[in-house]
Design a protein around this motif. Structure first.
Motif, PDB file in Angstrom:
ATOM      1  N   LEU A 161       0.983  -1.245   0.187  1.00  0.00           N
ATOM      2  CA  LEU A 161       0.046  -0.164   0.177  1.00  0.00           C
ATOM      3  C   LEU A 161       0.777   1.242   0.006  1.00  0.00           C
ATOM      4  O   LEU A 161       0.559   2.253  -0.504  1.00  0.00           O
ATOM      5  N   PHE A 209       4.223  -8.616  -7.229  1.00  0.00           N
ATOM      6  CA  PHE A 209       3.667  -7.935  -6.402  1.00  0.00           C
ATOM      7  C   PHE A 209       3.246  -6.543  -6.714  1.00  0.00           C
ATOM      8  O   PHE A 209       2.128  -6.173  -6.683  1.00  0.00           O
TER       9      PHE A 209
ATOM     10  N   TYR B  18      -7.226   7.072  -3.986  1.00  0.00           N
ATOM     11  CA  TYR B  18      -7.876   6.908  -2.683  1.00  0.00           C
ATOM     12  C   TYR B  18      -8.435   8.076  -2.102  1.00  0.00           C
ATOM     13  O   TYR B  18      -9.557   8.150  -1.942  1.00  0.00           O
ATOM     14  N   SER B  61      -0.315  -4.953  -5.554  1.00  0.00           N
ATOM     15  CA  SER B  61      -0.119  -3.719  -5.052  1.00  0.00           C
ATOM     16  C   SER B  61      -1.490  -2.683  -5.322  1.00  0.00           C
ATOM     17  O   SER B  61      -1.877  -1.992  -4.469  1.00  0.00           O
ATOM     18  N   GLU B  62      -1.702  -2.998  -6.542  1.00  0.00           N
ATOM     19  CA  GLU B  62      -2.979  -2.132  -7.047  1.00  0.00           C
ATOM     20  C   GLU B  62      -4.458  -2.689  -6.371  1.00  0.00           C
ATOM     21  O   GLU B  62      -5.118  -1.925  -6.216  1.00  0.00           O
ATOM     22  N   ILE B  64      -4.440  -4.059  -3.429  1.00  0.00           N
ATOM     23  CA  ILE B  64      -4.651  -3.728  -2.095  1.00  0.00           C
ATOM     24  C   ILE B  64      -5.049  -2.121  -1.971  1.00  0.00           C
ATOM     25  O   ILE B  64      -5.779  -1.862  -1.186  1.00  0.00           O
ATOM     26  N   LEU B  65      -4.544  -1.251  -3.053  1.00  0.00           N
ATOM     27  CA  LEU B  65      -4.892  -0.181  -3.040  1.00  0.00           C
ATOM     28  C   LEU B  65      -6.388   0.498  -3.085  1.00  0.00           C
ATOM     29  O   LEU B  65      -7.008   1.027  -2.500  1.00  0.00           O
ATOM     30  N   GLU B  68      -8.271  -0.957  -0.220  1.00  0.00           N
ATOM     31  CA  GLU B  68      -8.414   0.013   0.936  1.00  0.00           C
ATOM     32  C   GLU B  68      -9.443   1.186   0.491  1.00  0.00           C
ATOM     33  O   GLU B  68      -9.882   1.880   1.404  1.00  0.00           O
TER      34      GLU B  68
END
Lengths: 355, 213
Positions: A161, A209, B18, B61-62, B64-65, B68
């Motif tokens: 993040l 990742f 975000y 990673s995107e 997860i963003l 969130e």
């Protein structure tokens, strides 16, 4: 080992594993190989069972004496990993007792003392390992990782993040980790290490990742610094990354890696693809399946898979036999691990005769 | 006016902004936009993020963003959603099995499943088989999603499936498993109905299952 890592043909395909369950070793050898998979008796057992090479980890103080208590159940190690106090140093695998990242914010990271590469424990650990290993097994010291020890200290989800939300913090962590790897590599090479292991699982089953663009921008510069340091001192660089990292390998090659493991087959890292694409630039290591073949497969399954790996990757040199995760855990059938070793020794002699 | 704002919200999610997701969620709420429509804008955005992930344009990673961002948007909207009827395409019990504490994949799956209209009963991490069986009986869930990252916890998946059989509910549920330690062959060997290589694929399989019924 060195011939294969230099992409030459050795006398035989070498055998390497990072971690081998002490339970598996004890069952195969009929001896007590200790309870600590990183212990010195474990090194001797790995040599006795037939491995040509293995890792040691001076970058990572695994013993309980180095833990700092959080509460009755949890402690934190030097890298900010929250670990279970219920499991002693005799754990079978690192990941079994990891509970999460203590350094989950930039503030906590900044306040936490950074591990010191010059801590005398590290070079003493390396020297003790060399003495225990003697000429029986080739040792590759692990100097930490560019995407490994701090990632677990921060927590993988947080770290990924932060790549987007706090990129300057991630840049700082990467610099800190690179500096640690560089300083420890210098010390260990000066003390006789010929190959340096750098860790960093950068992929999941479906892909890396993060994007190749992110890897090129953020990870590559630090990797290049590590690679230049290792090579200037005349050593070779072995990179470990589980997961599907195919999209990143060209970046790794540009950074200067000499060998890549473990080529996790369940993440789509096919050995034939790897040999065709990267065999001219890299020593390939791994690819024997630990999800099915080694724990649940028959001896024929293991024999077939090991022979296939040798047939595909060994001709011309530049292949080291290894499991597809680098970890022979307690779930692996001991007889299957034994078969992996025996079949490699039977069919892995050069020139390779398998059609 | 609301239509344009909600379109912008969807685009902010797709573009992984975000701060804009939070800002526009608040703006939508304050302007009187239907909270259900606002949630749909978020979930449409998340679905499109999943599509980009499948195409290889976005990565973990995107995801997860996006997850969130979705959680942040939902936090803004949740007071307005209390008591509002919501779409329910199916029920799923989700957890990481006993002995395993990893939950990134499970949490991503939860966001994607919710965005597709599933009612998700998230039991968390380190969950024993008895608790899973109880929850299935209590909720009538049609699907169980089990996550196992550690290879040492894989055998526990078999235990869960055996206990479902013992409780005579195995035939009423589909079991989907995922995690770094697993693959298709191992999943079938353990008795699961499907293996999910990632949260996006797993959500697709679950949708297929509920559509077929």
């Amino acid at each position: 080992m060195l011939a294969a890592l230099n992409r030459e043909e050795p006398d035989r395909v070498p055998l390497f594993e990072e971690e081998v369950s002490t339970k598996v070793l004890s069952q195969l050898l009929g001896i007590d190989s200790g309870s600590n998979y990183q212990g010195m008796s474990s090194l001797k057992a790995k040599a006795k069972v037939g491995l040509d090479g293995t890792n040691v980890a001076p970058a990572f103080k695994s013993s309980s004496e180095f833990l700092r208590s959080i509460d009755d159940e949890r402690a934190v190690n030097e890298w900010g990993w929250i670990v279970s106090r219920k499991v002693s140093c005799g754990y079978e695998s690192l990941s079994e007792f990891y509970l999460g990242g203590y350094l989950d914010t930039p503030e906590k990271y900044g306040d936490f003392p950074r591990p010191d590469p010059h801590d005398p424990w590290r070079v003493e650990n390396w020297k003790a390992a060399k003495e225990a290993a003697g000429d029986d097994i080739f040792l590759v010291p692990n100097v930490g990782g560019i995407f490994d020890l701090s990632v677990h200290g921060i927590g993988l989800k947080n770290y990924l993040l932060y790549i987007h939300r706090k990129p300057s913090f991630v840049e700082k962590v990467l610099r800190d980790d690179a500096n640690f790897c560089i300083e420890l590599a210098k010390i260990l090479i000066d003390e006789g290490a010929e190959v340096i292991g750098v860790y960093g699982d950068m992929g999941e089953k479906s892909g890396p990742f993060f994007s190749p663009a992110t890897a090129r921008k953020m990870i590559y510069p630090r990797m290049k610094e590590i690679g230049d340091t290792i090579h200037k001192r005349g050593a070779l660089w072995m990179l470990h990354s589980c997961g599907n990292v195919a999209a990143l390998v060209d970046i790794f090659i540009d950074a200067g890696i000499d060998a890549l493991n473990p080529l996790q087959p369940t993440a789509g890292m096919r050995l034939d693809m790897a040999k065709a694409k990267w065999g001219k630039n890299l020593c390939l290591m791994g690819n024997i399946d630990t999800s099915w073949t080694l724990p649940y497969g028959t001896l024929d399954d293991v024999t077939r898979e090991v022979k296939d790996a040798i047939r595909v990757a060994a001709p011309g040199g530049g292949y080291i036999m290894m499991s597809g995760t680098g970890v022979i855990d307690g779930k692996c059938k001991p007889e299957n691990f034994k078969t992996q070793i025996e079949v490699t020794k039977k069919y892995g002699t050069y020139p390779i005769q398998l059609n | 006016m609301h239509e344009k704002l909600l379109k912008k919200l969807e685009e902010s999610m797709v573009n992984l902004d975000y701060d804009e997701v939070v800002k526009i969620s608040k703006a939508a709420l304050n302007s009187g936009a239907d909270p259900i429509d606002t949630v749909k804008a978020l979930t449409t955005g998340v679905r499109k993020v999943g599509e980009r992930y499948e195409k290889g344009e976005y990565f973990l990673s995107e995801l997860i963003l996006a997850s969130e961002s979705m959680n942040a948007g939902m936090e803004v909207l949740s007071p307005a959603l209390r008591g509002a009827p919501q779409e329910n395409v199916g029920k799923i019990v989700l957890c990481t099995v006993k002995g395993d504490l990893h939950d990134i994949g499970k949490n991503l799956a939860k966001v994607l499943l919710v965005s597709e209209g599933f009612e998700v009963f998230d039991l968390g991490i380190d969950v024993d088989a008895e608790k899973i069986v109880e929850k299935v009986k209590e909720t009538g869930a049609q699907i169980i999603g089990l996550s196992a990252l550690l290879s040492t916890t894989i055998p526990y998946i078999k235990k869960v499936i055996d206990e479902l059989k013992d409780a005579h509910v195995r035939d009423n549920v589909k079991v989907i498993v995922g995690g770094a330690a697993l693959d298709e062959k191992t999943a079938r060997y353990l008795g699961a109905d499907a293996f999910a290589a990632d949260a996006v694929k797993g959500t697709g399989i679950c949708l297929e299952w509920v559509k077929r019924k």
